[in-house]
Design an enzyme around this catalytic site. Structure first.
Site, PDB file in Angstrom:
ATOM      1  N   HIS A 265      45.484  74.139  15.260  1.00 27.01           N
ATOM      2  CA  HIS A 265      45.532  74.287  16.712  1.00 27.01           C
ATOM      3  C   HIS A 265      46.598  75.287  17.110  1.00 27.01           C
ATOM      4  O   HIS A 265      46.377  76.174  17.940  1.00 27.01           O
ATOM      5  CB  HIS A 265      45.828  72.927  17.345  1.00 27.01           C
ATOM      6  N   CYS A 266      47.761  75.181  16.460  1.00 26.61           N
ATOM      7  CA  CYS A 266      48.926  75.909  16.951  1.00 26.61           C
ATOM      8  C   CYS A 266      48.745  77.416  16.965  1.00 26.61           C
ATOM      9  O   CYS A 266      48.890  78.053  17.996  1.00 26.61           O
ATOM     10  CB  CYS A 266      50.136  75.548  16.108  1.00 26.61           C
TER      11      CYS A 266
END
Ligand SMILES: NC(=O)c1ccc[n+]([C@@H]2O[C@H](COP(=O)([O-])OP(=O)(O)OC[C@H]3O[C@@H](n4cnc5c(N)ncnc54)[C@H](O)[C@@H]3O)[C@@H](O)[C@H]2O)c1
Length: 425
Positions: A265-266
């Site tokens: 996600h990051c």
């Protein structure tokens, strides 16, 4: 354990990679915790003492359940009477636009149960302004109370690094913020119960930006070495040798390594929250983020191009060949396949007519949308492949089996010892 904390009721909304470790650490510190989880299968697994998050072992989860101070539920009524609530729900990007609907819905769930003196902490990664401009008003409308006056509100970004054996929630400094001094104090107090150090910042926007700065820094630096890897390969220079040498500089340099693309996600998503906010508020592009996105998004194509060159040198075509992918997760020693570059690589290879097999003990076949055949990493599977592509360097892989049996290996992680049949990205 602090005995007084058990009368303090905590709700953690979202029991995923971020929320579950927070809930577990809070129980261990002595709190009474309700883990509110929208996904019924996940809530059931937690209630059965089965963790789906690598950083929380089944044994740890079971010990936490045995205290009688943790329960996971889908029942929103269970949040009633909370003293502190943490929101750790997903914040996806849909066609370049942040989707904050999960945060909205979590805030709306908490609002009717908000009491005077309670604290709400947003932990999801998001653009600066979300806590004060989105979460605060939803809580105020639904409760009739005022943030910073009747209840405390703050933001504390998560720095969890799944699979990291050294740094975890408890020993990583935790940035904390509040909409006013009293809120900051309550947010810091909560995390001080189980984090070694809290780092207060002046406001929620500064805390929200801190998270995006950290991830954008990594995204841009990875893009830098990725672009360098592409040029170096065309120039016949060993980029890994230069990276190793540069890493010996004890100051002013930080080691980043090329790879098949970024995932999770990051990295691929969070920097775009920042560029979206800058564009929307200031009308300007955040050029570093856009360039980094462009470079990192092209890495899977570069991996496939390198494989095609290798096949060409061997007098073969990708079409009709068998390619064994080692690792589907975006990151070593995790089963997280979100935004994994392996998906695009598998798709491109399938489109080129390859038979694609993949070995990844952490990623289930059903989690992966492309027609790859899941296999075990065995000498026979390695021998049967025309090429092996190492995408995720899980520590459980037997790399001797790979090098000893493969006709050709493209090592995108520079994990293997040099051999005539091994080529690094
Ligand atoms: N995974 C990481 O390494 C990491 C690191 C730092 C920050 N973050 C951020 O933390 C946030 C959460 O990420 P994650 O990785 O834990 O996601 P996740 O998908 O693993 O977990 C989120 C959970 O929230 C649940 N959920 C969604 N809406 C809900 C609702 N209204 N009520 C109850 N449960 C709900 C989902 O079912 C899911 O289980 C995101 O903003 C992410 O960017 C993640």
């Amino acid at each position: 354990m602090n005995e007084d904390l058990q009368h303090h009721r905590v709700v953690v909304v979202g029991q995923g990679y971020v929320g579950l470790p927070v809930a577990v650490a809070a129980v261990e510190a002595g709190f009474h915790v309700v883990g509110l989880e929208a996904d019924e299968a996940r809530a059931k697994a937690l209630e059965a003492g089965e963790s789906y998050v690598e950083d929380v072992t089944d044994a740890r989860l079971r010990a936490v359940r045995e205290t009688g101070r943790y329960r996971a539920t889908t029942d929103v009524a269970a949040v009633a009477g909370f003293d502190t609530a943490v929101i750790s729900v997903p914040t996806p990007l849909r066609e370049g636009i942040p989707d904050l609907s999960y945060i909205e819905s979590a805030s709306a769930t908490l609002a009717p149960h908000l009491r005077v003196g309670a604290t709400v902490i947003l932990e999801s990664t998001t653009y600066p302004g979300t806590t004060e401009e989105l979460v605060g008003p939803i809580l105020e409308r639904g409760s009739g109370l005022t943030a910073g006056v009747d209840f405390h509100l703050g933001y504390s970004p998560e720095r969890i690094d799944p699979g990291n054996a050294t740094y975890h929630l408890e020993n990583t400094p935790k940035v904390v913020s509040g909409v006013d001094a009293a809120s900051l104090e309550r947010v810091a107090w909560f995390f001080d119960q189980f984090c070694a150090r809290t780092v207060p910042v002046r406001g929620c926007k500064e805390a929200e930006l801190t998270k995006l700065l950290e991830n954008t820094f990594r995204h841009v630096n990875i893009a830098l070495v990725n672009e360098l890897a592409m040029f170096a390969s065309d120039l016949g220079i060993d980029v890994w040798e230069s990276i190793d040498a540069a890493s010996t500089k004890p100051f002013g340099y930080m080691r980043f390594t090329p790879g098949p693309g970024v995932g999770g996600h990051c990295l691929p998503i969070d920097p775009s929250f920042l560029s979206w906010r800058v564009k929307r508020s200031l009308g300007q592009p955040f050029r570093f983020v856009e360039l980094a996105n462009d470079v990192n998004e092209h890495m899977p194509d570069f991996v496939v191009r390198r494989l095609m060159y290798a096949f060409n040198r061997l007098g073969r075509a990708v079409n009709g060949s068998t390619v064994l992918l080692l690792g589907l997760a975006y990151k070593a020693d995790t089963g997280d396949a979100r935004e994994t570059p392996a998906l695009r690589i598998a798709r491109l290879l399938c489109d080129l007519g390859a038979r694609v097999k993949a070995a990844d003990p952490f990623v289930a076949a059903g989690d992966f949308g492309v027609n790859v055949e899941h296999v075990e990493l065995t000498p026979d599977e390695v021998k049967a492949a025309d090429a092996v592509v190492l995408l995720t360097d899980h520590s459980c892989f037997d790399y001797d089996v790979v090098v000893d049996n493969a006709r050709f290996v493209l090592d995108t992680r520079h994990r293997l010892t040099p051999a005539p049949n091994v080529e690094s990205l």
